[in-house]
Structure formats: C-alpha cells, structure tokens
Design a protein around this motif. Structure first.
Motif, mmCIF file in Angstrom:
data_model
loop_
_atom_site.group_PDB
_atom_site.id
_atom_site.type_symbol
_atom_site.label_atom_id
_atom_site.label_comp_id
_atom_site.label_asym_id
_atom_site.label_seq_id
_atom_site.Cartn_x
_atom_site.Cartn_y
_atom_site.Cartn_z
ATOM 1 N N ALA A 80 28.954 31.458 36.643
ATOM 2 C CA ALA A 80 29.717 32.520 35.989
ATOM 3 C C ALA A 80 29.654 33.813 36.787
ATOM 4 N N SER A 121 29.184 19.903 38.190
ATOM 5 C CA SER A 121 29.135 20.794 37.028
ATOM 6 C C SER A 121 29.436 22.232 37.428
ATOM 7 N N ASP A 124 33.071 22.551 37.807
ATOM 8 C CA ASP A 124 33.686 22.592 36.477
ATOM 9 C C ASP A 124 33.632 24.015 35.915
ATOM 10 N N ALA A 125 32.484 24.663 36.073
ATOM 11 C CA ALA A 125 32.322 26.020 35.554
ATOM 12 C C ALA A 125 33.225 27.006 36.298
ATOM 13 N N ASP A 127 36.091 26.233 37.642
ATOM 14 C CA ASP A 127 37.435 25.949 37.133
ATOM 15 C C ASP A 127 37.679 26.714 35.832
ATOM 16 N N THR A 128 36.716 26.622 34.938
ATOM 17 C CA THR A 128 36.840 27.287 33.642
ATOM 18 C C THR A 128 36.981 28.795 33.800
ATOM 19 N N ALA A 129 36.276 29.333 34.796
ATOM 20 C CA ALA A 129 36.292 30.784 35.024
ATOM 21 C C ALA A 129 37.482 31.232 35.862
ATOM 22 N N GLY A 130 38.292 30.295 36.338
ATOM 23 C CA GLY A 130 39.512 30.659 37.036
ATOM 24 C C GLY A 130 39.416 30.825 38.534
#
Length: 287
Positions: A80, A121, A124-125, A127-130
């Motif tokens: 993050a 993982s 993936d994080a 990706d979620t954060a853009g």
C-alpha cells in the motif's frame, strides 16, 4: 502512450550510489543523472532495495531519463505504501518511473516465506491500489517468476545472469514484454586483474541460493561456484577487457534476446561511488 520498452532504449546504468539518501549528495546525483541522459542512456536503475523516493532527485534533474528500482524488496516495503509512493512520483513525473520488484533473499529478509506466493499477493495489492501492470517489472530468474513477469508486469529485469539465461527468458516472456538483464562491466584489460575485481564483487552473491541455483539450472557445476567462482562463471556474468571485447559481450546479451542491458560498472572500492568517467567510456564504446 509509449511502453517502458519503447522509452528506455537499448542501454541503461545500474548503480547502488544513485539511490543515496544523504542530502549532501543530492547535487551530485542530479549532475550524474543529467550527464547520463546527455550521454544517451535511456534508464538509470537504482541498486539495492530502493524505493520511489530514491528516484526523485534523478527525475527532477532530467527531462527524459527513465528511473527504475532494481529492485524494491517486497519484504521491506509495504504494498500500500509502495502504491502511494508510485502515485506521488507518477503525478510529478508522468511515465518516467518504473517500479522494479523482487523477493530478495532468505539471508537478507527474516520474513522470507513462500516467496512466489508472497510476490503474487503483492501484485494483487498493487492492482487493487491502481498501480498499472505495465509500469512494474520483476527481478525474475526462474521460469515461474518469468511467467509472472510476462503475465502481470511489463517484463523482467534479471540480475547476475548469462546470455543463455537471457535466451531462455526471452522464450518464456515471448516477444512483447521487456527483458532488461543487468550486466557487470570491468573496464580492465589484464585478465588476472579483471577477474580479481569481478570475484570481489561476485563473492557476496555466491552465498545466495537464488543465484547459485540459477547458475546450476543453466549448466554450471558446484565446482564453478567455489573459490570465488571459476573463470568460466566470471567470464559468463561479467564483461571485461578492451572496449571491443566489452562491446561484443554486451551485444551477445542483445542477440540472445535482451531489449535493454543495464550496465553496472565494477571498479573496486566503495559501491556507493558514481563511476562517471567509466560511464563516459561506456557511452563512447556503445556509440
């Protein structure tokens, strides 16, 4: 918008000192980055476990140079926080920062567990954060991580590899993704002196199984890994000699499938030094 591969050209410079955090060195870093851009290098790769903030002095001093981490350890920097730092640098310098990621080594990270799963993982994080997949690259050595670099990143930035590894990596990646191996360069024509300098640098890596296992996968033997590395191993992972020989060695990586070669000057002494005279010589011989 152009891809990372389009922007960085054929050659870049890899250096630990370019990530220096000492405020008194910011002027030195800015001057060095501006000169690298003027010399025609397309990218500066920040050695060690570097992060987005280390790229800022170089980006501020240049107008075209791409700056990448090579690499940022997934164990040292939270995903993050990495995504937030990426967004901040991207807003200030659009398209010019590349997030290079890797799993580092068990001996260097106490939390090292299931590194491949941890890397998945982490992606993936991101990706979620853009964080766009096409703005990150992976320090991939083995086949599974090279496939991950193909499928979930802009490509791979393998470290301490041979032309044979480069050829195999290109097969796995396919034609599209970036393949930008690091190559150590010793601007020394005396074989004994050149190999001595090489072994001084190689020693720390021969204690790390990620690298030694990769060598064994590509035809080296345990004997090649002893006593600082055999001549065969040294000659495979270093370019040394006169300018013609070094140019030929760099070309071998390109012919094996590298889009871009990240050149690390090995001159002995402090790794934080910026070997600017040697960078000028490299720029001249690569012409």
């Amino acid at each position: 918008m152009s891809t990372v591969k389009d922007r960085i050209g054929r050659y870049g410079i890899w250096n630990v000192g370019l990530r220096a955090e000492d405020p008194s060195r910011r002027g030195e870093l800015a001057e060095a980055a501006a000169e690298l851009e003027e010399l025609g290098f397309g990218a500066a790769w920040l050695g060690g476990s570097s992060a987005a903030r280390h790229a800022v002095p170089l980006l501020e001093a240049t107008g075209r140079l791409t700056v990448g981490t090579s690499i940022q350890s997934i164990w040292q920097y939270d995903a993050a926080a990495s995504a937030a730092a990426f967004a901040e640098v991207e807003a200030a310098h659009p398209g010019r920062f590349v997030l290079g990621l890797g799993v580092s080594h068990a001996k260097l990270a106490d939390q090292y567990r299931r590194p491949y799963s941890a890397l998945v993982s982490y992606l993936d994080a991101l990706d979620t954060a853009g964080v766009p997949a096409d703005r990150r690259v992976l320090a991939a050595l083995g086949p599974k991580t090279l496939e991950l670099a193909r499928d979930r990143a802009a490509g791979a930035v393998p470290y301490l590899v041979t032309p044979e590894h480069t050829a195999r990596a290109r097969e796995i990646l396919g034609a599209g993704p970036l393949l930008a191996p690091e190559l150590k360069v010793v601007l020394e024509t005396d074989p004994a002196r050149a190999r001595s300098l090489a072994r001084d640098t190689l020693a720390m890596y021969l204690a790390l199984p990620n690298y030694t296992n990769n060598f064994l996968r590509h035809g080296f033997t345990e004997d090649d890994l002893t006593d600082g590395g055999s001549d065969r191993l040294v000659d495979a992972v270093f370019a040394w000699g006169d300018e013609s020989r070094i140019r030929d060695r760099v070309d071998t990586f390109r012919q094996a499938g590298a889009d871009h070669v990240a050149l690390q000057v090995v001159a002995g002494g402090d790794r934080d030094t910026l070997p600017r005279e040697e960078w000028r010589r490299l720029a001249s011989l690569l012409g």
